[in-house]
Design a protein around this motif. Structure first.
Motif, PDB file in Angstrom:
ATOM      1  N   ARG A 119       0.860  -1.018  -0.068  1.00  0.00           N
ATOM      2  CA  ARG A 119      -0.145  -0.159   0.045  1.00  0.00           C
ATOM      3  C   ARG A 119       0.992   1.337   0.091  1.00  0.00           C
ATOM      4  O   ARG A 119       1.487   1.580   1.101  1.00  0.00           O
ATOM      5  CB  ARG A 119      -0.935  -0.042   1.288  1.00  0.00           C
ATOM      6  CG  ARG A 119      -1.972  -1.292   1.094  1.00  0.00           C
ATOM      7  CD  ARG A 119      -2.376  -1.704   2.454  1.00  0.00           C
ATOM      8  NE  ARG A 119      -3.369  -2.918   2.120  1.00  0.00           N
ATOM      9  CZ  ARG A 119      -3.898  -3.670   2.966  1.00  0.00           C
ATOM     10  NH1 ARG A 119      -3.837  -3.184   4.300  1.00  0.00           N
ATOM     11  NH2 ARG A 119      -4.743  -4.900   2.760  1.00  0.00           N
ATOM     12  N   VAL A 121       1.731   5.267  -1.325  1.00  0.00           N
ATOM     13  CA  VAL A 121       1.507   6.711  -1.822  1.00  0.00           C
ATOM     14  C   VAL A 121       2.515   7.752  -1.630  1.00  0.00           C
ATOM     15  O   VAL A 121       3.278   7.560  -0.939  1.00  0.00           O
ATOM     16  CB  VAL A 121       0.033   7.103  -1.102  1.00  0.00           C
ATOM     17  CG1 VAL A 121       0.339   7.397   0.360  1.00  0.00           C
ATOM     18  CG2 VAL A 121      -0.565   8.277  -1.781  1.00  0.00           C
ATOM     19  N   LEU A 290      -6.499   3.375  -2.010  1.00  0.00           N
ATOM     20  CA  LEU A 290      -5.521   4.495  -2.146  1.00  0.00           C
ATOM     21  C   LEU A 290      -6.173   5.845  -1.946  1.00  0.00           C
ATOM     22  O   LEU A 290      -5.684   6.799  -1.504  1.00  0.00           O
ATOM     23  CB  LEU A 290      -5.225   4.437  -3.769  1.00  0.00           C
ATOM     24  CG  LEU A 290      -4.153   5.421  -4.214  1.00  0.00           C
ATOM     25  CD1 LEU A 290      -3.213   5.589  -3.382  1.00  0.00           C
ATOM     26  CD2 LEU A 290      -3.943   5.403  -5.823  1.00  0.00           C
ATOM     27  N   ARG A 293      -5.695   6.560   1.678  1.00  0.00           N
ATOM     28  CA  ARG A 293      -4.333   6.769   1.811  1.00  0.00           C
ATOM     29  C   ARG A 293      -3.940   8.312   1.454  1.00  0.00           C
ATOM     30  O   ARG A 293      -3.032   8.968   2.303  1.00  0.00           O
ATOM     31  CB  ARG A 293      -3.509   5.527   1.132  1.00  0.00           C
ATOM     32  CG  ARG A 293      -3.525   4.247   1.516  1.00  0.00           C
ATOM     33  CD  ARG A 293      -2.394   3.516   1.296  1.00  0.00           C
ATOM     34  NE  ARG A 293      -2.098   3.361  -0.432  1.00  0.00           N
ATOM     35  CZ  ARG A 293      -2.748   2.390  -1.130  1.00  0.00           C
ATOM     36  NH1 ARG A 293      -3.610   1.636  -0.627  1.00  0.00           N
ATOM     37  NH2 ARG A 293      -2.528   2.407  -2.271  1.00  0.00           N
ATOM     38  N   GLY A 328      -0.001   6.359  -6.527  1.00  0.00           N
ATOM     39  CA  GLY A 328       0.044   5.207  -5.672  1.00  0.00           C
ATOM     40  C   GLY A 328       0.630   4.185  -6.898  1.00  0.00           C
ATOM     41  O   GLY A 328       0.387   4.118  -7.944  1.00  0.00           O
ATOM     42  N   ASP A 330       0.214   0.380  -8.253  1.00  0.00           N
ATOM     43  CA  ASP A 330      -0.481  -0.849  -8.088  1.00  0.00           C
ATOM     44  C   ASP A 330       0.337  -2.040  -8.750  1.00  0.00           C
ATOM     45  O   ASP A 330       0.314  -2.368  -9.913  1.00  0.00           O
ATOM     46  CB  ASP A 330      -1.837  -0.681  -9.152  1.00  0.00           C
ATOM     47  CG  ASP A 330      -2.688  -1.862  -9.283  1.00  0.00           C
ATOM     48  OD1 ASP A 330      -2.330  -3.062  -8.469  1.00  0.00           O
ATOM     49  OD2 ASP A 330      -3.811  -1.823  -9.695  1.00  0.00           O
ATOM     50  N   TRP A 351      -8.757   9.711  -9.839  1.00  0.00           N
ATOM     51  CA  TRP A 351      -7.804   8.861 -10.106  1.00  0.00           C
ATOM     52  C   TRP A 351      -7.565   8.652 -11.536  1.00  0.00           C
ATOM     53  O   TRP A 351      -8.497   8.168 -12.177  1.00  0.00           O
ATOM     54  CB  TRP A 351      -7.648   7.575  -9.078  1.00  0.00           C
ATOM     55  CG  TRP A 351      -7.525   8.101  -7.738  1.00  0.00           C
ATOM     56  CD1 TRP A 351      -8.579   8.199  -6.797  1.00  0.00           C
ATOM     57  CD2 TRP A 351      -6.171   8.571  -7.163  1.00  0.00           C
ATOM     58  NE1 TRP A 351      -8.046   8.658  -5.530  1.00  0.00           N
ATOM     59  CE2 TRP A 351      -6.458   8.792  -5.844  1.00  0.00           C
ATOM     60  CE3 TRP A 351      -4.994   8.361  -7.565  1.00  0.00           C
ATOM     61  CZ2 TRP A 351      -5.732   9.019  -4.776  1.00  0.00           C
ATOM     62  CZ3 TRP A 351      -4.188   8.796  -6.723  1.00  0.00           C
ATOM     63  CH2 TRP A 351      -4.489   9.141  -5.321  1.00  0.00           C
TER      64      TRP A 351
END
Length: 354
Positions: A119, A121, A290, A293, A328, A330, A351
């Motif tokens: 995870r 960011v 996300l 975050r 972020g 992935d 996003w």
């Protein structure tokens, strides 16, 4: 609002660069112009900038010939000289050579949960007059190996992921050992890591191989591993996650030996406040979502750590900072998720998946 995207069809480095330069000529030239303005305000002469660009090109050709070829291709496509493309790739090195220090910059958080993907960011802060520089670029440096990067027009890479399962975040640092004797641009180190590495150890080995003149930290992340690779002319240090799988970095050295030569935080101690904010919001920064975050990064000065930056228009352009992107990784999908702007503007709908 979204960043422009470009997907390369060419696999030969010079041809790939020329294709990019041809399609994004105006944006690359504008980015070069913007950096010229920044360097001039910071005190550099055009002659100095050219000399630094030429030296960066030479150092790059010795360390990664294919990346030097790609810069030459970009120059050919954009109607520029190769040293001019090297200038935008070596902007960190040139700023170190000018001894320019600013109060802004990036904050990165990585959490490795016991189950599920990493995870991550980060906020990417930079000078507000360069807000049109960012772009998203997909390329295939070798058959079957795809790289996707958030970068600036004409710059070979910055934050990104590859289909080998590795991604990188990116923050600037400053060290007493930084020098005007331009070395390999740190942005090329990020690109070579994305091109070649599948593990954190491989990423660190690539960083160690580069003779550098300026400092940065590249946080490499895989499905079950992460490390902040602190790069400086004084050496390279690898910072692992804490026992809980948390790894966070702002703009000061965490390695004890390298921290003895700290430059950025001695003049701009706000980096410590930003890292403290990240530490205090680990629970939210561990969220699988996300958007959650990113919102955990929402803090404005002066009442809290200025993780989300907005420019002070009364200041000269070399002292105006803005959070231009929130990003972020992935890793399972080999994709980036990018929001144009700071955490205070994030919603579920803003996003961009690339």
């Amino acid at each position: 609002m979204t960043f422009p995207c470009f997907t390369s069809s060419q696999t030969d480095p010079r041809a790939r660069g020329k294709e990019l330069g041809t399609h994004l000529r105006k944006r690359i030239v504008a980015n070069l112009t913007g950096y010229g303005e920044l360097f001039a305000v910071a005190g550099a002469t055009p002659e100095q900038v050219r000399a630094w660009g030429e030296r960066a090109l030479d150092r790059s050709a010795a360390w990664a010939p294919s990346l030097a070829d790609e810069m030459a291709g970009i120059a050919a496509g954009a109607g520029l000289d190769p040293w001019q493309v090297a200038v935008v790739n070596a902007r960190t090195e040139i700023l170190a050579g000018i001894d320019a220090v600013g109060h802004g910059e990036c904050s990165t958080s990585v959490v490795l949960p016991q189950d599920g993907p990493p995870r991550t960011v980060q906020t990417w802060d930079w000078h507000d007059h360069l807000r049109d520089a960012p772009m998203l670029w997909e390329l295939e440096p070798r058959p079957g190996h795809v790289v996707r990067t958030f970068t600036e027009a004409g710059v070979l890479a910055k934050i990104g992921v590859n289909t080998a399962g590795l991604g990188v975040h990116f923050n600037i640092l400053r060290h007493d050992a930084d020098t005007a004797e331009t070395g390999v641009p740190v942005h090329l180190i990020a690109r070579r890591i994305l091109d070649e590495a599948a593990t954190v150890e491989q990423a660190a080995d690539i960083a160690r191989s580069a003779p550098v003149s300026a400092s940065s930290v590249i946080t490499a992340v895989t499905a079950d591993d992460a490390a902040s690779i602190e790069i400086s002319p004084a050496g390279v240090a690898v910072i692992p996650p804490d026992p809980g799988g948390v790894l966070q970095h702002c703009n000061h050295f965490l390695d004890a030996d390298l921290a003895a030569g700290e430059r950025h935080a001695t003049e701009r101690p706000g980096t410590y406040d930003r890292l403290r904010h990240l530490h205090e919001h680990v629970e939210e920064l561990s969220d699988p979502d996300l958007n959650a975050r990113a919102l955990a990064m929402l803090a404005h000065a002066p009442g809290a750590a200025p993780v989300c930056a907005h420019p002070d228009l009364t200041q000269p352009l070399n002292q105006r900072w803005e959070t231009l992107a929130t990003i972020g990784l992935d890793l399972p999908a080999g994709r980036l998720r990018v929001h144009q702007g700071g955490p205070c503007q994030v919603t579920e709908a803003t996003w961009q998946t690339f």
